[in-house]
Motif scaffolding. Structure first.
Motif, short mmCIF file in Angstrom:
data_model
loop_
_atom_site.label_atom_id
_atom_site.label_comp_id
_atom_site.label_asym_id
_atom_site.label_seq_id
_atom_site.Cartn_x
_atom_site.Cartn_y
_atom_site.Cartn_z
N HIS A 85 6.78 1.26 5.26
CA HIS A 85 7.93 1.34 4.35
C HIS A 85 9.08 2.07 5.04
O HIS A 85 10.24 1.67 4.93
CB HIS A 85 7.55 2.06 3.05
N ASP A 86 8.75 3.13 5.75
CA ASP A 86 9.73 3.88 6.54
C ASP A 86 9.69 3.33 7.96
O ASP A 86 8.86 3.74 8.78
CB ASP A 86 9.39 5.37 6.52
N THR A 87 10.57 2.39 8.26
CA THR A 87 10.52 1.71 9.55
C THR A 87 10.85 2.61 10.74
O THR A 87 10.58 2.23 11.88
CB THR A 87 11.46 0.49 9.55
N THR A 88 11.41 3.79 10.48
CA THR A 88 11.68 4.72 11.60
C THR A 88 10.39 5.24 12.20
O THR A 88 10.39 5.82 13.30
CB THR A 88 12.55 5.90 11.13
N ARG A 89 9.26 5.03 11.51
CA ARG A 89 7.97 5.47 12.03
C ARG A 89 7.43 4.52 13.10
O ARG A 89 6.45 4.85 13.79
CB ARG A 89 6.95 5.60 10.90
N GLN A 90 8.03 3.35 13.20
CA GLN A 90 7.49 2.35 14.12
C GLN A 90 8.06 2.54 15.53
O GLN A 90 8.64 1.63 16.11
CB GLN A 90 7.78 0.94 13.58
N VAL A 91 7.81 3.72 16.06
CA VAL A 91 8.33 4.08 17.38
C VAL A 91 7.36 5.07 18.03
O VAL A 91 6.77 5.90 17.35
CB VAL A 91 9.75 4.69 17.29
N ALA A 121 0.85 -1.19 0.00
CA ALA A 121 0.00 0.00 0.00
C ALA A 121 0.89 1.24 0.00
O ALA A 121 2.11 1.13 -0.10
CB ALA A 121 -0.93 -0.03 1.21
N ASP A 122 0.29 2.40 0.13
CA ASP A 122 1.05 3.64 0.01
C ASP A 122 2.13 3.79 1.08
O ASP A 122 3.24 4.20 0.78
CB ASP A 122 0.10 4.85 0.06
N GLU A 123 1.79 3.45 2.32
CA GLU A 123 2.72 3.70 3.41
C GLU A 123 3.22 2.43 4.10
O GLU A 123 4.10 2.51 4.94
CB GLU A 123 2.05 4.61 4.46
N TRP A 124 2.68 1.30 3.75
CA TRP A 124 3.06 0.08 4.47
C TRP A 124 2.93 -1.15 3.58
O TRP A 124 2.37 -1.10 2.49
CB TRP A 124 2.22 -0.09 5.73
N ILE A 125 3.44 -2.27 4.09
CA ILE A 125 3.23 -3.57 3.46
C ILE A 125 2.50 -4.46 4.46
O ILE A 125 2.62 -4.30 5.67
CB ILE A 125 4.56 -4.25 3.05
N ASP A 126 1.72 -5.39 3.91
CA ASP A 126 1.05 -6.41 4.72
C ASP A 126 1.39 -7.77 4.14
O ASP A 126 1.23 -8.00 2.94
CB ASP A 126 -0.47 -6.24 4.66
N TYR A 127 1.87 -8.66 4.99
CA TYR A 127 1.96 -10.08 4.63
C TYR A 127 0.73 -10.76 5.23
O TYR A 127 0.48 -10.64 6.44
CB TYR A 127 3.24 -10.72 5.15
N MET A 128 -0.02 -11.47 4.40
CA MET A 128 -1.31 -12.01 4.83
C MET A 128 -1.38 -13.52 4.66
O MET A 128 -0.84 -14.07 3.71
CB MET A 128 -2.45 -11.38 4.00
N HIS A 129 -2.08 -14.15 5.57
CA HIS A 129 -2.48 -15.55 5.44
C HIS A 129 -4.01 -15.57 5.29
O HIS A 129 -4.71 -14.92 6.07
CB HIS A 129 -2.09 -16.38 6.66
N LEU A 130 -4.49 -16.30 4.31
CA LEU A 130 -5.92 -16.47 4.09
C LEU A 130 -6.26 -17.96 4.10
O LEU A 130 -5.40 -18.80 3.82
CB LEU A 130 -6.37 -15.87 2.76
N TYR A 131 -7.50 -18.25 4.41
CA TYR A 131 -7.98 -19.63 4.28
C TYR A 131 -9.38 -19.62 3.68
O TYR A 131 -10.10 -18.62 3.78
CB TYR A 131 -7.96 -20.35 5.63
#
Length: 198
Positions: free
Chosen positions: A189-195, A162-172
């Motif tokens: 995407h900018d991991t410095t935001r994860q604080v 997506a625009d600002e992030w990625i998602d790894y998903m599991h579906l069933y």
């Protein structure tokens, strides 16, 4: 629901005034049964003619639904997840995710310690309802890049950019043949935001 087999008459309340019976099953297959003989379509019965025309027009759309592949169902679930946030539509979010959803990411606290943030089904419905309520959180044409990494019978792995992030998903695929997102691991995407801010 009732299936009308060849040579049988429809039974129950649907046999009263109904013209035809259509059952669209969760697996995408459908059954159409004509409940009145064609002789009933005389010149004076406009209502029956109109109903028959409606059934005739619905057939191509039902056939298209029956022909959807697992890949298309998976993509639709992922699009429900992300586009529900674009459009502030919690109903689409609910259609794409499983009630047991677990969404996680890592986060750094202000004191430097790291922990895992957990987000559940109810929280994601609130995100869909409120995150972009004012329409300013996403660009006019949001990025939606869906890559189906693997499908094995009733389970699948997907990467969403997506625009600002990625998602790894599991579906069933559940017992109603609906593909649902059960796990999400995400990261900016900018991991410095994860604080957390001090």
């Amino acid at each position: 629901m009732c299936n009308v087999q060849r040579g049988q008459q429809a039974e129950g309340p649907i046999a009263g005034r109904s013209l035809a019976y259509i059952e669209l099953r969760p697996d995408g297959h459908f059954t159409i049964a004509l409940l009145r003989p064609l002789a009933a379509f005389d010149k004076g019965n406009f209502r029956m003619k109109r109903a028959f025309l409606l059934v005739w027009l619905l057939v191509p759309f039902l056939a298209q639904a029956a022909d959807l592949t697992d890949e298309q169902h998976i993509e639709r679930a992922v699009r429900d997840y992300i586009e529900s946030q674009h459009q502030a539509d919690p109903l689409r979010m609910a259609r794409g995710i499983d009630p047991t959803l677990a969404k996680r990411t890592y986060w750094r606290a202000a004191d430097g310690s790291e922990f895992i943030i957990n987000t559940d089904y109810d929280a994601m419905l609130k995100v869909a309802r409120n995150y972009n309520k004012d329409g300013t959180r996403f660009p006019a044409h949001p990025r939606v890049d869906i890559r189906i990494l693997d499908i094995d019978q009733r389970v699948a792995t997907v990467k969403l950019n997506a625009d600002e992030w990625i998602d790894y998903m599991h579906l069933y695929k559940n017992d109603h043949s609906e593909w649902k997102i059960v796990n999400v691991l995400w990261q900016y995407h900018d991991t410095t935001r994860q604080v957390s801010k001090k």
